[in-house]
Motif scaffolding. Structure first.
Motif, PDB file in Angstrom:
ATOM      1  N   HIS A 266       0.800  -1.226   0.000  1.00  0.00           N
ATOM      2  CA  HIS A 266       0.000   0.000   0.000  1.00  0.00           C
ATOM      3  C   HIS A 266       0.839   1.286   0.000  1.00  0.00           C
ATOM      4  O   HIS A 266       0.534   2.242  -0.719  1.00  0.00           O
ATOM      5  CB  HIS A 266      -0.933  -0.020   1.219  1.00  0.00           C
TER       6      HIS A 266
ATOM      7  N   HIS B 298       1.214   4.473  -2.663  1.00  0.00           N
ATOM      8  CA  HIS B 298       1.042   5.905  -2.364  1.00  0.00           C
ATOM      9  C   HIS B 298       2.176   6.713  -3.001  1.00  0.00           C
ATOM     10  O   HIS B 298       1.953   7.796  -3.546  1.00  0.00           O
ATOM     11  CB  HIS B 298       1.019   6.153  -0.858  1.00  0.00           C
TER      12      HIS B 298
ATOM     13  N   SER C 224       0.406   8.770   6.096  1.00  0.00           N
ATOM     14  CA  SER C 224      -0.975   8.307   5.898  1.00  0.00           C
ATOM     15  C   SER C 224      -1.654   8.184   7.257  1.00  0.00           C
ATOM     16  O   SER C 224      -1.144   8.647   8.271  1.00  0.00           O
ATOM     17  CB  SER C 224      -0.961   6.960   5.164  1.00  0.00           C
TER      18      SER C 224
ATOM     19  N   ASP D 102      -6.629   7.063  -0.738  1.00  0.00           N
ATOM     20  CA  ASP D 102      -6.572   5.717  -1.310  1.00  0.00           C
ATOM     21  C   ASP D 102      -7.328   5.655  -2.639  1.00  0.00           C
ATOM     22  O   ASP D 102      -8.451   6.138  -2.746  1.00  0.00           O
ATOM     23  CB  ASP D 102      -7.165   4.708  -0.320  1.00  0.00           C
TER      24      ASP D 102
HETATM   25 ZN    ZN Z   1      -3.537   4.883   2.179  1.00  0.00          ZN
END
Ligand code: ZN
Ligand code: KG4
Length: 334
Positions: free
Chosen positions: A111, A115, A136, A302
């Motif tokens: 993840h 980003h 985040s 996201d």
């Molecule tokens: Zn995120």
């Protein structure tokens, strides 16, 4: 090469079709914000259930918006870690089904790597190596991006993530979920010098962060003003708090960039949407003769497009998975 990308690590069910890692042909995000708002934060089981309901429609829309059929897709990329485990499993299982049914390769994507890759969509000319500040809801890292799939963590938070610190303070100030965004808005005209906030440092770790003391300071300020019968100015406290969080982020990032000799700084993660962080990072980079890269706002939170961007480079590096692929709540970016 066209990648169908799926993201379900938290409370957005998202899918996109991305061409050659740089160009989003579609980007569909189904947000669950309204439902979680009632509870003041993300409720994991609700998130999982909404992903199960939304994912087929979101993937279908992503293909349609891109003018693609499944037969036009070369690989399916999916976020497999880190995140809410029940939420991740929905995306991973859906991507595995597509891969099994169509025979196209399956590409697991971290993840936080995705980003960072959001920046390749906004700045197609950007290439590693560079230094990245990844901020985040769950993570705050200073990361050396040595190559598209090679990362080294330089600094990290010892307690709360920057987004978590924003969310908790927003909640204490009575602002609705999603806290970080609402705090940013509420503080827009506030005076950042109105309330005194600490500037926490971690002894012997010049690139690490600690935000839990800041959150406590905000709570103490609220309580002591109220006990004296006074009223808190939300814009002023919000601005003072954001200035303190951003001050720590910029100070350590500047130190790392100078000491490690980086001339390119890349912002990434949901908090990279913060207006003060973007402004202060710009000012710091100007002062240091560095170039600043930040994702356009729609790619800060996201989304599927960023998964497709990173998925492309993971595929090129041979990082594909078989049908035994699992999801993981925690996993290092390295
Ligand atoms: Zn995120
Ligand atoms: O990257 P992200 O969308 O999800 C995670 O991977 O965690 O980040 C979400 C975090 C939340 O804590 C949210 O409050 C914060 O990013 N955020 C902001 C802003 N927009 C989102 N924080 C400060 N200012 C904003 N404008």
């Amino acid at each position: 090469m066209k990648i169908l990308a799926i993201e379900s690590s938290c409370d957005e069910t998202a899918a996109a079709v991305v061409e050659n890692g740089k160009s989003a042909l579609s980007n569909v995000v189904a947000s669950q914000v309204e439902e979680h708002k009632i509870y003041g934060g993300v409720v994991p089981e609700i998130a999982s259930r909404r992903h199960v309901e939304a994912i087929s429609g979101v993937v279908k829309s992503a293909l349609e918006d891109a003018g693609c059929a499944l037969g036009d897709i070369d690989a399916v990329a999916v976020t497999h870690a880190p995140g809410l485990i029940g939420a991740l499993l929905v995306g991973v299982n859906y991507a595995k089904s597509i891969s099994m049914a169509s025979g196209i390769p399956l590409v697991p994507v971290h993840h936080l790597r995705s980003h960072i890759a959001a920046n390749y969509l906004t700045h197609p000319e950007l290439e590693p190596p560079f230094l990245s500040l990844v901020v985040s809801g769950g993570h705050s890292h200073i990361v050396e991006v040595l190559d598209y799939t090679k990362f080294r963590i330089v600094g990290r938070t010892r307690d709360d993530a920057a987004g978590e610190a924003m969310d908790k303070a927003a909640r204490a100030m009575g602002l609705p979920y999603p806290g970080g965004l609402n705090l940013d808005r509420a503080a827009a005209d506030g005076d950042p010098c109105a309330y005194k906030m600490p500037h926490p440092r971690v002894d012997g770790a010049p690139y690490d962060f600690s935000f839990s003391g800041l959150k406590t300071a905000a709570l103490n300020t609220i309580n002591s003003v109220r006990q004296k019968g006074g009223e808190i100015s939300i814009p002023d406290l919000g601005a003072s708090y954001i200035a303190a969080v951003v001050g720590c982020l910029i100070e350590n990032t500047e130190r790392a960039a100078v000491n490690l000799g980086y001339k390119k700084l890349v912002l990434a993660g949901g908090v990279s949407a913060n207006s003060v962080l973007r402004r202060e990072a710009e000012a710091m980079c100007k002062r240091r003769g560095m170039s600043l890269y930040a994702p356009e706002l729609r790619y800060c939170g996201d989304n599927g497009a960023m998964v497709g961007a990173q998925g492309y480079y993971e595929f090129l590096a041979g990082n594909t998975a078989d049908m035994s692929l699992n999801a993981y709540a925690t996993m290092s970016i390295e």
